[in-house]
Every structure is written in C-alpha cells, then in structure tokens.
Scaffold this motif. Sequence first.
Motif, mmCIF file in Angstrom:
data_model
loop_
_atom_site.group_PDB
_atom_site.id
_atom_site.type_symbol
_atom_site.label_atom_id
_atom_site.label_comp_id
_atom_site.label_asym_id
_atom_site.label_seq_id
_atom_site.Cartn_x
_atom_site.Cartn_y
_atom_site.Cartn_z
ATOM 1 N N LYS A 107 0.830 -1.215 0.000
ATOM 2 C CA LYS A 107 0.000 0.000 0.000
ATOM 3 C C LYS A 107 0.862 1.262 0.000
ATOM 4 N N PRO A 158 -4.249 3.809 13.902
ATOM 5 C CA PRO A 158 -5.473 3.077 14.261
ATOM 6 C C PRO A 158 -5.867 2.030 13.219
ATOM 7 N N ASP A 159 -6.577 1.026 13.671
ATOM 8 C CA ASP A 159 -7.239 0.077 12.773
ATOM 9 C C ASP A 159 -8.538 -0.325 13.485
ATOM 10 N N ALA A 161 -11.315 -1.082 15.807
ATOM 11 C CA ALA A 161 -11.542 -0.893 17.245
ATOM 12 C C ALA A 161 -10.478 -0.073 17.958
ATOM 13 N N THR A 203 -9.285 7.834 5.172
ATOM 14 C CA THR A 203 -9.457 6.550 4.480
ATOM 15 C C THR A 203 -10.753 6.563 3.675
ATOM 16 N N GLY A 231 -20.118 -2.426 6.709
ATOM 17 C CA GLY A 231 -19.270 -1.892 7.783
ATOM 18 C C GLY A 231 -19.615 -0.431 7.984
ATOM 19 N N PHE A 232 -19.823 -0.017 9.232
ATOM 20 C CA PHE A 232 -20.196 1.376 9.477
ATOM 21 C C PHE A 232 -19.340 1.962 10.590
ATOM 22 N N ASN A 234 -15.172 3.607 11.128
ATOM 23 C CA ASN A 234 -14.469 4.751 10.546
ATOM 24 C C ASN A 234 -14.533 4.723 9.023
ATOM 25 N N VAL A 235 -14.105 3.627 8.427
ATOM 26 C CA VAL A 235 -13.993 3.587 6.964
ATOM 27 C C VAL A 235 -15.363 3.540 6.292
ATOM 28 N N GLY A 236 -16.232 2.650 6.759
ATOM 29 C CA GLY A 236 -17.528 2.483 6.109
ATOM 30 C C GLY A 236 -18.391 3.730 6.177
ATOM 31 N N SER A 254 -24.382 -1.425 6.735
ATOM 32 C CA SER A 254 -24.438 -2.502 7.725
ATOM 33 C C SER A 254 -23.323 -2.363 8.752
ATOM 34 N N CYS A 307 -16.339 -2.552 3.732
ATOM 35 C CA CYS A 307 -15.497 -1.733 4.618
ATOM 36 C C CYS A 307 -15.493 -2.296 6.032
ATOM 37 N N ALA A 330 -12.114 -2.080 3.199
ATOM 38 C CA ALA A 330 -11.484 -2.977 4.183
ATOM 39 C C ALA A 330 -10.227 -3.588 3.585
ATOM 40 N N ASN A 331 -9.410 -4.159 4.442
ATOM 41 C CA ASN A 331 -8.264 -4.940 3.985
ATOM 42 C C ASN A 331 -8.696 -6.386 3.821
ATOM 43 N N ASN A 356 -7.850 1.795 -0.069
ATOM 44 C CA ASN A 356 -7.876 2.365 1.289
ATOM 45 C C ASN A 356 -6.550 3.022 1.691
HETATM 46 P P1 NAD Z 1 -13.937 0.162 12.819
HETATM 47 O O1 NAD Z 1 -13.696 -0.636 14.025
HETATM 48 O O2 NAD Z 1 -14.070 1.632 12.937
HETATM 49 O O3 NAD Z 1 -15.253 -0.390 12.078
HETATM 50 C C1 NAD Z 1 -15.435 -1.715 11.705
HETATM 51 C C2 NAD Z 1 -16.886 -1.845 11.275
HETATM 52 O O4 NAD Z 1 -17.107 -3.139 10.705
HETATM 53 C C3 NAD Z 1 -17.882 -1.707 12.407
HETATM 54 O O5 NAD Z 1 -18.995 -0.958 11.978
HETATM 55 C C4 NAD Z 1 -18.298 -3.149 12.679
HETATM 56 O O6 NAD Z 1 -19.569 -3.268 13.274
HETATM 57 C C5 NAD Z 1 -18.289 -3.668 11.265
HETATM 58 N N1 NAD Z 1 -18.298 -5.116 11.168
HETATM 59 C C6 NAD Z 1 -17.559 -6.017 11.843
HETATM 60 N N2 NAD Z 1 -17.893 -7.261 11.471
HETATM 61 C C7 NAD Z 1 -18.851 -7.134 10.533
HETATM 62 C C8 NAD Z 1 -19.585 -8.051 9.758
HETATM 63 N N3 NAD Z 1 -19.409 -9.357 9.889
HETATM 64 N N4 NAD Z 1 -20.483 -7.554 8.881
HETATM 65 C C9 NAD Z 1 -20.683 -6.244 8.740
HETATM 66 N N5 NAD Z 1 -20.006 -5.331 9.441
HETATM 67 C C10 NAD Z 1 -19.115 -5.771 10.327
HETATM 68 O O7 NAD Z 1 -12.771 -0.222 11.800
HETATM 69 P P2 NAD Z 1 -12.268 0.614 10.556
HETATM 70 O O8 NAD Z 1 -11.117 1.416 10.972
HETATM 71 O O9 NAD Z 1 -13.417 1.232 9.871
HETATM 72 O O10 NAD Z 1 -11.674 -0.577 9.649
HETATM 73 C C11 NAD Z 1 -12.496 -1.329 8.771
HETATM 74 C C12 NAD Z 1 -11.621 -1.975 7.721
HETATM 75 O O11 NAD Z 1 -10.881 -0.959 7.024
HETATM 76 C C13 NAD Z 1 -10.558 -2.937 8.261
HETATM 77 O O12 NAD Z 1 -10.348 -3.951 7.317
HETATM 78 C C14 NAD Z 1 -9.315 -2.066 8.350
HETATM 79 O O13 NAD Z 1 -8.130 -2.817 8.321
HETATM 80 C C15 NAD Z 1 -9.486 -1.237 7.106
HETATM 81 N N6 NAD Z 1 -8.725 0.008 7.088
HETATM 82 C C16 NAD Z 1 -8.867 0.944 8.055
HETATM 83 C C17 NAD Z 1 -8.151 2.131 7.967
HETATM 84 C C18 NAD Z 1 -8.329 3.249 8.952
HETATM 85 O O14 NAD Z 1 -7.743 4.316 8.729
HETATM 86 N N7 NAD Z 1 -9.101 3.088 10.012
HETATM 87 C C19 NAD Z 1 -7.256 2.343 6.917
HETATM 88 C C20 NAD Z 1 -7.141 1.368 5.939
HETATM 89 C C21 NAD Z 1 -7.887 0.210 6.028
#
Ligand code: NAD
Length: 429
Positions: A107, A158-159, A161, A203, A231-232, A234-236, A254, A307, A330-331, A356
């Motif tokens: 990346k 961060p990632d 949680a 992101t 996913g809802f 940070n990213v979603g 979701s 996401c 998501a990754n 991302n």
């Molecule tokens: P987060 O903890 O803020 O959000 C994760 C979301 O996914 C939550 O809404 C959770 O309820 C949801 N989720 C978990 N299991 C699920 C399922 N089975 N079905 C539907 N939703 C589900 O995490 P984030 O930072 O948003 O990261 C999400 C993805 O993005 C990860 O793969 C992470 O590695 C990737 N990412 C994050 C960043 C970042 O800056 N935060 C950067 C690059 C990639």
Amino acid sequence: MAVAEKAAQKQAQPKETTNPYESMIQRFDVAAKIIGLDEETYNILKAPQRQYVVSLPVAMDNGKVQVFEGYRIIHNTSRGPSKGGIRYALEVNQDEVKALAAWMTWKCAIADIPYGGAKGGITVDASKLSLGELERLTRAYTRAMVDVFGVDKDIPAPDVATGPREMAWIVDEFSRMQGSFQPGVVTGKPLHLGGSEGRVEATGRGVNTAALEAMRQMRLDPRKATAAVQGFGNVGSISAKYMEDAGLRIVAISDHTGAFSNSKGISIGDAIKYRNANNGVLKGFTGGKLISNEELLALDVDVLAPCALENQIRQANAADVKAQLIVEGANGPTTAGADKILQEKGIIVVPDILANGGGVTVSYMEWTQNRFGYYYAEDEINKRADRSMSRAFENVWAVGKKYKVSMRIAAYIFALEKVAKAVQSRGHY
Ligand code: NAD
C-alpha cells in the motif's frame, strides 16, 4: 508475454482459502511471475522481516489479572520505517497480522509514501473491556513494544476498534519511557496532540476518490449510481458519507449488528447520528429494512464497498455479487478464490492496497507535520491526499492495461516492482 499468460492461468485456478496470509501470497505469486521477479528478492519479500508476539498481563476491574496476546509484525522496511495500524479484535492472529503487514508494504509503495509495512494487533473483544482496562491494555502493549516502535523505526496507527483515544495513550506511554514528547511515534492522534486535520476522514475520503476514478473509467455517472456499504465504522461510514455527497444513492449499510436497505436511499448523516447515540452500533436503526449482511453483498447496486473485515466475498458467494464496481475499503475483504469469479463477471475491483491508501497517505502527512512542527490546514491536506489517490489509481490502471490483468494483480505488480527495486539496490547480504 508467455510468463504473463502462465501467471494469468495460475490466477485462474487459486485454491480457496480464508487465511489472509495465503490469500496475499496467492496474488503476490501471480504478480511476481508476471514481472519475472528473481528468486532471492521473492524469498525476501515473501516473509516478514520481524515478528513479535507478546503476552500482556493486565489488572482487570474485578481485581484479577488477565493475560492478552499481542502482535507486531514488520513485513519490510526497504523503502523506509515501517507503518501500519493496530487492531483490537477476537479474530486477531499471527497469520492475519502477517497479511496485514505485507499489505501495508504494498500500500505504501502504491501511494508513493516512503514507508515500509507493519501491522499490530491484540486478541481481544474491546467492547467487553471498561475504559480503564482498555487504557491499561494499550499501555501494556506500548511498553512491550518500546524497542520496536519509534519515529524513525516503526510507526503505528489506528485500525479496527482503535482510534485517536488509543493513539493518545500510546504517545503518552512511549513518551514517558523515552523521557521526551514523541508525537511522531504514532499517527491518527487527536488534533490537540499533534494529530492532522483530515486524518479521521482520510481513508473514507480516499475510498470515495478511488470509486469516482473507477466510475469515470467505466463511464458511470455517480449521480445515477447506487451503492451498498458494508461496515459502518471509521472507513464504512465516512466512505458512505463522501459517496452520498458525490451524488450516489446509498441503498444499504451494515455493521456487525445487522444490515439495512432502503431503495429510496439512506440518509448517511442520520445513520451516523443514530450510531453515535447508540453505543456505536446500527442495531435498531429505522432508516431501512433489516436484511442480512449476505443479502447486502448480493444487492443489485452499481457500487459495493466492503469496509468491515476480511473474507466477506468468497468463492461461495462471489457469483451472487451484482455490483459493477467493488471498492475495497477494508483490507482483504475478497478471497483470492473469489477474484476469478468477479473478473469473469466483468466486475471491476479496486483492491484494498489501492482503495484504502488514503489513510496512510494522511498519516504520512501527520508524521511529517510532527517532525517539522508545522501544521497544514485541512483543505491543503485534502488537496494533496486527493491528488495522491488519483495518481495512484491512474498508475495502477495503466499497469492493468499494460499487462492485461485485473486491478488487483496490477496493484501487486506496481507495488512489487517498486519494493523489489529498493530491496535490490540496498543489496542482499
Ligand atoms: P472500525 O472498528 O471503525 O469499524 C469496523 C466496522 O465493521 C464496524 O462498523 C463493525 O460493526 C463492522 N463489522 C464487523 N464485522 C462485521 C460483519 N461481519 N459484517 C458487517 N459489518 C461488520 O474499523 P475501521 O477502521 O473502519 O476498519 C475497517 C476496515 O478498514 C478494516 O479492514 C481495516 O483494516 C481497514 N482500514 C482501516 C483504515 C483506517 O484508517 N481506520 C485504513 C485502511 C484500512
């Protein structure tokens, strides 16, 4: 071309696996073959440089000590200090962290940032810990990693949680141990502690930019397009918000508590407000009909943005995907086994290591601001980040055309060529 054809054939027959590291290696192998990567460089890049597994005793609120397992894996530092987030989840294991670390290497190369790749994690359900327990756990992890982390060595972020709050604890614990304030040891910090404008949104903003670039190539008008976002967090949520602002109708969202669909469009602002007032989850949201996450992935939409977590689109359900475009916030949301099915259906997939990369791009700007002690305004950060994402997209798109491969394999080729060059010019020993 013969090598490329052979590689493409291999890409056509991947064994289905939900092990993220094997999934990463399957794509890496295809890209390595296509560019004719020499065996030495291949072997160097295949395995992570260093892997730390630590056990973290934490005093819990009930007076007992609980021991958690933590990881930090440095995949490669040829292009600079290693960079990568820290994940708190029950599913965290060494192979997952290994894959996530390698994805960071690729990346950073794609985003043209002078960093290597790393990732960290703790096997824990953070939602079950009190605030005090979380803080003690984060500080214990930081102490265990005091010789690993460093402004010029390894810089977490961060990632899943984790967020600005955890990053602030890491800065504090690390700075105490070093005897001086070291904000540049971690990115994604709160603004008042040396964080950067635009980092929280970075992101999701980049995911939207990548989606718009792809839609431009596909001649798909965003104002006439629909999207579903899985996913809802940070990213979603932020990707969904930017897509909505760009004119897309978001018909499904979701999180782990459920999925919600509404063909008229979901107000993302309302959904974010609801989530923020409801312990961070969508459970009980009334802006859409309750459906399952599997149904969300199969909705008849133009754009699908996974996401959340890994392995959501697999060999078993890839054929059900109806979107024309998948943008991976998501990754690792797609298994290598699903790649071929999506490609055969003509679905364009903007892969995670490109889509991302907006987060690490602004993390890099945060780190440079910390080092200079000079801070940019949000519009300046966003302008640079948008430009960087568009350029990365164009680069990968061009490689895809050149080798006649999917964007996923093109992204691996682009990254691999760059990292291999750094490894080779630094020399083997
Ligand atoms: P987060 O903890 O803020 O959000 C994760 C979301 O996914 C939550 O809404 C959770 O309820 C949801 N989720 C978990 N299991 C699920 C399922 N089975 N079905 C539907 N939703 C589900 O995490 P984030 O930072 O948003 O990261 C999400 C993805 O993005 C990860 O793969 C992470 O590695 C990737 N990412 C994050 C960043 C970042 O800056 N935060 C950067 C690059 C990639």
